[in-house]
Design a protein around this motif. Structure first.
Motif, mmCIF file in Angstrom:
data_model
loop_
_atom_site.group_PDB
_atom_site.id
_atom_site.type_symbol
_atom_site.label_atom_id
_atom_site.label_comp_id
_atom_site.label_asym_id
_atom_site.label_seq_id
_atom_site.Cartn_x
_atom_site.Cartn_y
_atom_site.Cartn_z
ATOM 1 N N PRO A 254 -77.323 25.170 -26.088
ATOM 2 C CA PRO A 254 -77.891 24.114 -26.952
ATOM 3 C C PRO A 254 -78.481 24.640 -28.260
ATOM 4 O O PRO A 254 -78.632 23.882 -29.221
ATOM 5 C CB PRO A 254 -78.990 23.500 -26.069
ATOM 6 N N PHE A 255 -78.813 25.936 -28.297
ATOM 7 C CA PHE A 255 -79.438 26.502 -29.498
ATOM 8 C C PHE A 255 -78.462 27.338 -30.322
ATOM 9 O O PHE A 255 -78.848 27.941 -31.319
ATOM 10 C CB PHE A 255 -80.627 27.390 -29.095
ATOM 11 N N ALA A 256 -77.201 27.373 -29.911
ATOM 12 C CA ALA A 256 -76.236 28.271 -30.547
ATOM 13 C C ALA A 256 -75.966 27.898 -32.002
ATOM 14 O O ALA A 256 -75.869 28.769 -32.870
ATOM 15 C CB ALA A 256 -74.931 28.278 -29.754
ATOM 16 N N ILE A 261 -76.766 29.060 -37.938
ATOM 17 C CA ILE A 261 -77.322 28.731 -39.259
ATOM 18 C C ILE A 261 -78.338 29.786 -39.686
ATOM 19 O O ILE A 261 -78.332 30.258 -40.829
ATOM 20 C CB ILE A 261 -77.977 27.332 -39.228
ATOM 21 N N GLU A 262 -79.210 30.165 -38.750
ATOM 22 C CA GLU A 262 -80.233 31.162 -39.068
ATOM 23 C C GLU A 262 -79.609 32.528 -39.349
ATOM 24 O O GLU A 262 -80.111 33.284 -40.188
ATOM 25 C CB GLU A 262 -81.231 31.257 -37.914
ATOM 26 N N ALA A 263 -78.520 32.844 -38.648
ATOM 27 C CA ALA A 263 -77.837 34.118 -38.887
ATOM 28 C C ALA A 263 -77.262 34.167 -40.301
ATOM 29 O O ALA A 263 -77.361 35.192 -40.995
ATOM 30 C CB ALA A 263 -76.729 34.326 -37.858
ATOM 31 N N LEU A 264 -76.666 33.060 -40.738
ATOM 32 C CA LEU A 264 -76.143 32.995 -42.107
ATOM 33 C C LEU A 264 -77.266 33.141 -43.127
ATOM 34 O O LEU A 264 -77.132 33.867 -44.117
ATOM 35 C CB LEU A 264 -75.409 31.670 -42.323
ATOM 36 N N ASP A 341 -65.347 27.430 -45.937
ATOM 37 C CA ASP A 341 -64.459 27.526 -44.768
ATOM 38 C C ASP A 341 -64.976 28.558 -43.769
ATOM 39 O O ASP A 341 -64.922 28.345 -42.546
ATOM 40 C CB ASP A 341 -63.040 27.904 -45.215
ATOM 41 N N GLU A 342 -65.474 29.678 -44.278
ATOM 42 C CA GLU A 342 -66.005 30.718 -43.390
ATOM 43 C C GLU A 342 -67.265 30.234 -42.679
ATOM 44 O O GLU A 342 -67.481 30.531 -41.497
ATOM 45 C CB GLU A 342 -66.297 31.984 -44.191
ATOM 46 N N LYS A 343 -68.090 29.485 -43.392
ATOM 47 C CA LYS A 343 -69.287 28.934 -42.759
ATOM 48 C C LYS A 343 -68.915 27.952 -41.657
ATOM 49 O O LYS A 343 -69.529 27.940 -40.585
ATOM 50 C CB LYS A 343 -70.168 28.251 -43.807
ATOM 51 N N GLU A 344 -67.902 27.132 -41.919
ATOM 52 C CA GLU A 344 -67.446 26.183 -40.903
ATOM 53 C C GLU A 344 -66.912 26.919 -39.676
ATOM 54 O O GLU A 344 -67.110 26.491 -38.538
ATOM 55 C CB GLU A 344 -66.360 25.276 -41.488
ATOM 56 N N MET A 345 -66.230 28.049 -39.913
ATOM 57 C CA MET A 345 -65.702 28.825 -38.799
ATOM 58 C C MET A 345 -66.839 29.405 -37.955
ATOM 59 O O MET A 345 -66.774 29.418 -36.720
ATOM 60 C CB MET A 345 -64.812 29.956 -39.319
ATOM 61 N N ILE A 346 -67.899 29.865 -38.622
ATOM 62 C CA ILE A 346 -69.054 30.407 -37.900
ATOM 63 C C ILE A 346 -69.730 29.316 -37.078
ATOM 64 O O ILE A 346 -70.104 29.529 -35.919
ATOM 65 C CB ILE A 346 -70.049 31.043 -38.890
ATOM 66 N N PHE A 347 -69.860 28.129 -37.658
ATOM 67 C CA PHE A 347 -70.460 27.017 -36.917
ATOM 68 C C PHE A 347 -69.586 26.628 -35.722
ATOM 69 O O PHE A 347 -70.088 26.270 -34.652
ATOM 70 C CB PHE A 347 -70.659 25.810 -37.837
ATOM 71 N N SER A 348 -68.264 26.715 -35.919
ATOM 72 C CA SER A 348 -67.344 26.405 -34.825
ATOM 73 C C SER A 348 -67.495 27.413 -33.686
ATOM 74 O O SER A 348 -67.490 27.043 -32.504
ATOM 75 C CB SER A 348 -65.904 26.409 -35.346
ATOM 76 N N LEU A 349 -67.641 28.683 -34.045
ATOM 77 C CA LEU A 349 -67.857 29.714 -33.027
ATOM 78 C C LEU A 349 -69.186 29.500 -32.307
ATOM 79 O O LEU A 349 -69.297 29.746 -31.103
ATOM 80 C CB LEU A 349 -67.830 31.100 -33.669
ATOM 81 N N LYS A 351 -70.557 26.654 -31.693
ATOM 82 C CA LYS A 351 -70.383 25.553 -30.740
ATOM 83 C C LYS A 351 -69.653 26.017 -29.479
ATOM 84 O O LYS A 351 -69.836 25.443 -28.409
ATOM 85 C CB LYS A 351 -69.616 24.413 -31.405
ATOM 86 N N ASN A 352 -68.812 27.040 -29.642
ATOM 87 C CA ASN A 352 -68.078 27.598 -28.499
ATOM 88 C C ASN A 352 -68.690 28.943 -28.103
ATOM 89 O O ASN A 352 -68.004 29.962 -27.995
ATOM 90 C CB ASN A 352 -66.600 27.775 -28.857
ATOM 91 N N PHE A 353 -69.986 28.911 -27.887
ATOM 92 C CA PHE A 353 -70.735 30.131 -27.609
ATOM 93 C C PHE A 353 -70.228 30.847 -26.361
ATOM 94 O O PHE A 353 -70.169 32.080 -26.315
ATOM 95 C CB PHE A 353 -72.220 29.794 -27.456
ATOM 96 N N ASP A 354 -69.835 30.082 -25.346
ATOM 97 C CA ASP A 354 -69.369 30.709 -24.107
ATOM 98 C C ASP A 354 -68.092 31.513 -24.334
ATOM 99 O O ASP A 354 -67.905 32.593 -23.764
ATOM 100 C CB ASP A 354 -69.157 29.662 -23.018
ATOM 101 N N SER A 355 -67.195 31.003 -25.196
ATOM 102 C CA SER A 355 -65.956 31.734 -25.486
ATOM 103 C C SER A 355 -66.246 33.026 -26.242
ATOM 104 O O SER A 355 -65.626 34.065 -25.988
ATOM 105 C CB SER A 355 -65.003 30.860 -26.313
ATOM 106 N N VAL A 356 -67.200 32.951 -27.166
ATOM 107 C CA VAL A 356 -67.576 34.143 -27.928
ATOM 108 C C VAL A 356 -68.212 35.179 -27.008
ATOM 109 O O VAL A 356 -67.907 36.378 -27.079
ATOM 110 C CB VAL A 356 -68.546 33.765 -29.066
#
Length: 362
Positions: A254-256, A261-264, A341-349, A351-356
């Motif tokens: 839930p906090f991923a 965002i904070e990492a960016l 686009d890169e920011k969107e990719m990071i946000f997408s990752l 959301k899929n924290f378990d896959s990462v």
């Protein structure tokens, strides 16, 4: 002879008393570390050099993102970032150099940076032997045993609470063998519980051994009798780490996105700070070069004993200026600016924290 001994003893006593009186008011002067100077009223104030202030503040902020002093030091060396160091002697000048472990340790453990004025940090014993005064000092005492401990004495680089957190972090990273709560510094290896779990039988920390088979290892306890070579218990890392990972993912997912965002923001903030420090280094180098040129230009050309020295100094300052310019240019070219686009990719990752988390390269 007896009179001399009495005189020396009395002089040492009165000198100590006088020092204590000044220290109780926070007025006893001593050589200050980088980032501070004494003003015309002998008060401790920030060094007016903005480059030094920026470097100190940046170091404290960087330590928050690193797990140990050695990791912080490794980052400075890999990024080739200089740091202000006060050299004792000949006016105690500030020089800029790649820091070492002791540089950071002394600053991070110095409460002066938290606005604290301290005196009597060690227990001192004066003895006389064969007519000579012998001074013995012990290790550093706890803060509550200092002779003088004045909070909010001057402007701090970190708050007192932040300073205590830093001390706790440093203490946790100390390798210790006795039964304590320290987990130790994070080290290499795939096991998740290194330094975190203990034996249910004897209470000792569990160690990890890795097998030749990839992604495989064992937690084990050496027990209280280490010389016997017998292990108190042993179990594999795979199933334990797998089950823990599942529970961890449930808790963190839930906090991923917010973490992404904070990492960016952190990366962009670090890049900005590195640019600022490089710009300040270039500005200082340009000032030093201009000053050296003015001194060289004012000298009598016929006085070669003087002009040759000034010429060498000018060449040295010009070399430093070119180095600072190249460093700034290279930094501007190497700084990563994330596209949308890169920011969107990071946000997408995120959301899929378990896959990462479960990815083989993670």
């Amino acid at each position: 002879m007896l009179c001399k001994v009495i005189f020396k003893k009395s002089s040492a006593y009165f000198h100590t008393c006088f020092s204590c009186l000044k220290a109780n008011r926070g007025e006893l002067k001593f050589i200050l570390p980088p980032g501070y100077i004494h003003d015309h009223n002998d008060k401790i104030v920030f060094d007016p050099n903005k480059r030094i202030q920026t470097a100190i503040k940046f170091m404290f902020s960087q330590f928050k993102t690193h797990t140990s002093i050695r990791q912080l030091l490794q980052w400075y060396k890999s990024e080739n970032v200089s740091f202000p160091v006060r050299k004792i002697g000949h006016g105690n000048p500030i020089v800029w150099e790649i820091p070492n472990y002791g540089t950071f340790k002394r600053i991070l453990q110095n409460p002066l940076y938290a606005g604290v004025y301290g005196y009597g940090k060690r227990k001192t014993i004066h003895e006389y032997k064969d007519g000579a005064l012998i001074k013995k000092t012990s290790n550093y005492l706890p803060y509550d045993q200092w002779k003088v401990f004045i909070k909010n004495n001057h402007d701090p680089y970190v708050s007192w609470d932040e300073f205590l957190e830093i001390q706790k972090k440093i203490s946790i990273n100390k390798p210790r063998w006795e039964k304590d709560e320290n987990m130790g510094a994070i080290r290499e290896g795939i096991a998740l519980f290194v330094g975190l779990i203990r034996c249910g039988h004897c209470g000792n920390k569990l160690y990890v051994s890795y097998k030749t088979k990839p992604m495989s290892g064992s937690y084990f306890c050496r027990g209280n009798n280490r010389e016997s070579g017998k292990k108190c218990l042993t179990f594999g890392t795979v199933e334990v780490d797998k089950n823990f990972s599942c529970e961890l993912i449930k808790a963190l997912k839930p906090f991923a996105v917010q973490a992404g965002i904070e990492a960016l923001d952190l990366v962009e903030s670090d890049n900005t700070q590195k640019i600022i420090m490089a710009q300040q280094e270039f500005q200082n180098a340009r000032y030093q070069a201009d000053r050296a040129f003015e001194q060289y230009n004012l000298a009598d050309p016929k006085n070669r004993l003087v002009t040759s020295t000034l010429e060498e100094r000018l060449n040295s300052r010009l070399f430093d200026l070119n180095h600072a310019r190249e460093k700034l240019e290279n930094l501007n070219q190497s700084i990563k600016v994330f596209t949308e686009d890169e920011k969107e990719m990071i946000f997408s990752l995120s959301k899929n924290f378990d896959s990462v988390w479960n990815h083989k390269k993670s």
